[in-house]
Design an enzyme around this catalytic site. Structure first.
Site, short mmCIF file in Angstrom:
data_model
loop_
_atom_site.label_atom_id
_atom_site.label_comp_id
_atom_site.label_asym_id
_atom_site.label_seq_id
_atom_site.Cartn_x
_atom_site.Cartn_y
_atom_site.Cartn_z
N ASP A 80 38.94 -2.94 29.55
CA ASP A 80 39.20 -4.31 29.11
C ASP A 80 40.62 -4.40 28.58
OD1 ASP A 80 36.68 -5.19 29.80
OD2 ASP A 80 35.85 -4.94 27.80
N ASP A 128 34.79 -9.99 33.97
CA ASP A 128 33.95 -10.81 33.08
C ASP A 128 34.17 -12.29 33.36
OD1 ASP A 128 33.16 -8.42 31.86
OD2 ASP A 128 34.74 -8.54 30.35
#
Length: 207
Positions: free
Chosen positions: A138, A170
């Protein structure tokens, strides 16, 4: 044919757009490229090769930072250290997505095809990370250093408005699910409208 073309093209584009920024940020944000030892990630919960790398500002005004994080959970870091569960859940979800595409979408329902492709690309993107690195890479942090009003905190104790770090997979997952819900809602409304139309002549005859 058009449905498959839409699915494949959107999937390939979204999958590439997810993987390239992961590679680029983990190679360039820190003083040196981040090298992830998969075996250590799986064996040691405290191992984090991104620890100590300061975030850098991508959009000024505390709008968006590049912040490297090894996420052992799901979207936005939910459910840490449940790797095998999320791998199994992702595989089942991908199979379900393909079945929905094959049996519950029509030939010209391009919004549905694109939304399923985004969901598949997001799922495969994060599944690739879990399988290859043991955790998801991330790097996007929205509204950093902006705090909730009135001294409020989230359940985890953070006072930031948006404390979660995420990636483009995401974004694709959530966007795909939102588009699919919109498509289902519109399809239900169109179906209900079509079912009401045959009743109108009968009502006029009765008048």
């Amino acid at each position: 044919t058009g449905a498959w073309i839409t699915l494949i093209v959107v999937f390939i584009l979204a999958f590439g757009v997810d993987l390239w920024p992961k590679y680029s940020t983990f190679s360039n944000v820190g003083p040196a490229p981040v090298v992830i030892d998969r075996d250590r990630v799986l064996a040691d919960d405290s191992y984090d090769p991104t620890r100590g790398i300061p975030p850098i500002t991508l959009i000024p005004g505390d709008l968006l930072d590049l912040h490297l994080v090894m996420n052992r959970g799901a979207v936005f870091g939910i459910g840490q250290d449940k790797r095998f569960f999320f791998i199994l859940f992702t595989v089942v979800s991908l199979i379900a997505g393909v079945l929905v595409f094959g049996f519950w979408t029509g030939p010209r329902q391009y919004v549905a095809h694109a939304s399923i492709a985004l969901i598949l690309a997001g799922g495969v993107g994060n599944l690739y990370d879990r399988w290859t690195y043991g955790a998801v890479r991330d790097f996007l942090h929205m509204l950093p250093r902006r705090n909730l009003p009135f001294g409020w905190n989230w359940f985890g104790g953070s006072s930031e408005i948006f404390p979660w770090v995420f990636n483009l997979a995401d974004v694709f997952l959530l966007t795909g699910m939102a588009l699919l819900m919109i498509h289902i809602h519109r399809s239900d409304r169109q179906k209900a409208a079509a079912e009401r139309k045959p009743e109108e002549p009968a009502l006029k005859d009765a008048d």
